[in-house]
Enzyme design. Structure first.
Site, short mmCIF file in Angstrom:
data_model
loop_
_atom_site.label_atom_id
_atom_site.label_comp_id
_atom_site.label_asym_id
_atom_site.label_seq_id
_atom_site.Cartn_x
_atom_site.Cartn_y
_atom_site.Cartn_z
N PRO A 10 31.92 49.83 41.76
CA PRO A 10 31.03 50.65 42.59
C PRO A 10 30.77 50.08 43.98
CG PRO A 10 29.83 49.64 40.77
CD PRO A 10 31.29 49.45 40.49
N ASN A 11 30.74 50.99 44.93
CA ASN A 11 30.41 50.72 46.34
C ASN A 11 31.52 49.99 47.11
OD1 ASN A 11 27.73 51.91 46.33
ND2 ASN A 11 27.17 50.21 44.99
N ARG A 18 29.38 48.53 54.57
CA ARG A 18 28.51 47.53 53.95
C ARG A 18 28.39 46.29 54.85
NH1 ARG A 18 29.76 46.75 47.60
NH2 ARG A 18 27.54 46.22 47.56
N TYR A 23 30.55 40.91 52.93
CA TYR A 23 31.74 41.60 52.42
C TYR A 23 32.93 41.64 53.37
CZ TYR A 23 28.25 43.02 48.99
OH TYR A 23 27.27 43.01 48.03
N ASN A 71 37.26 43.42 40.53
CA ASN A 71 35.97 43.18 41.17
C ASN A 71 35.03 44.25 40.62
OD1 ASN A 71 33.69 42.95 42.70
ND2 ASN A 71 34.76 42.82 44.67
N ALA A 74 28.53 45.51 41.25
CA ALA A 74 27.23 45.20 40.62
C ALA A 74 27.29 45.22 39.10
CB ALA A 74 26.18 46.18 41.13
N GLU A 95 38.69 37.65 37.80
CA GLU A 95 37.54 38.29 38.46
C GLU A 95 37.50 37.87 39.92
OE1 GLU A 95 34.12 36.19 37.19
OE2 GLU A 95 32.70 37.54 38.17
N HIS A 97 35.26 38.33 43.77
CA HIS A 97 34.13 38.83 44.56
C HIS A 97 34.35 38.46 46.01
CE1 HIS A 97 32.00 39.84 40.95
NE2 HIS A 97 32.39 38.67 40.48
N ARG A 104 23.52 33.89 46.88
CA ARG A 104 22.80 35.12 47.22
C ARG A 104 21.54 35.26 46.35
NH1 ARG A 104 26.64 40.14 47.60
NH2 ARG A 104 24.75 40.90 48.65
#
Ligand code: DQA
Length: 143
Positions: A10-11, A18, A23, A71, A74, A95, A97, A104
């Site tokens: 998502p996103n 963003r 990012y 990825n 969230a 995985e 990111h 964060r």
């Protein structure tokens, strides 16, 4: 030719809109092209969805691939269902990111995915995906 599936959650279709600090300033299409052009020896399929169930369906299809880069966005922090789907998948799983989850908000330190994948790369924007592919390339050579 070995087949690699790259799933973005998502996103991640909204990259560039963003926050660039976390990012980076590339679109998802630009990142996908970067991966394809850097790793020409592989056959890639790219998939993005904002929906947990569609991501799970895609992971179930991943049996026919040699490796998966994911990825989960969230969902990394919340989705036991995506975790379970990854756990049962018997291929190389990595995985990724864009941002560094450890630097964060506290809630991003909760990660329900990392212990069911072979490796995690984060914090280097699009470079995290390239590092994941380097890891996969090495791992596939050893098979
Ligand atoms: C992300 C990190 C997640 O915490 C966030 O929700 C995302 C993107 C990353 O690539 O840095 O959507 O997975």
């Amino acid at each position: 030719m070995k087949k690699i599936l790259v799933i973005n959650g998502p996103n991640l279709n909204m990259l560039k809109v963003r926050d660039a600090k976390n990012y980076g300033n590339q679109t998802l299409a630009e990142i996908e092209n970067l991966i394809k052009n850097r790793f020409k020896e592989f056959n890639f399929e790219f998939f993005q969805s904002n929906h947990e169930g569609y991501i799970i369906d895609k992971i179930h299809e991943a049996f026919k691939f040699d490796a998966l880069v994911i990825n989960p966005g969230a969902f990394t922090h919340t989705s036991i269902a995506i975790r379970d789907a990854l756990e049962l998948l018997p291929i190389i799983k990595v995985e990724v990111h864009l941002s560094n989850l450890k630097a964060r908000e506290e809630f991003r330190r909760v990660n329900v995915i990392s212990d069911v994948v072979d490796n995690s790369f984060m914090g280097k924007h699009s470079e995290s995906y390239l590092e994941a592919m380097e890891f996969i390339r090495k791992k596939l050579k050893l098979l």
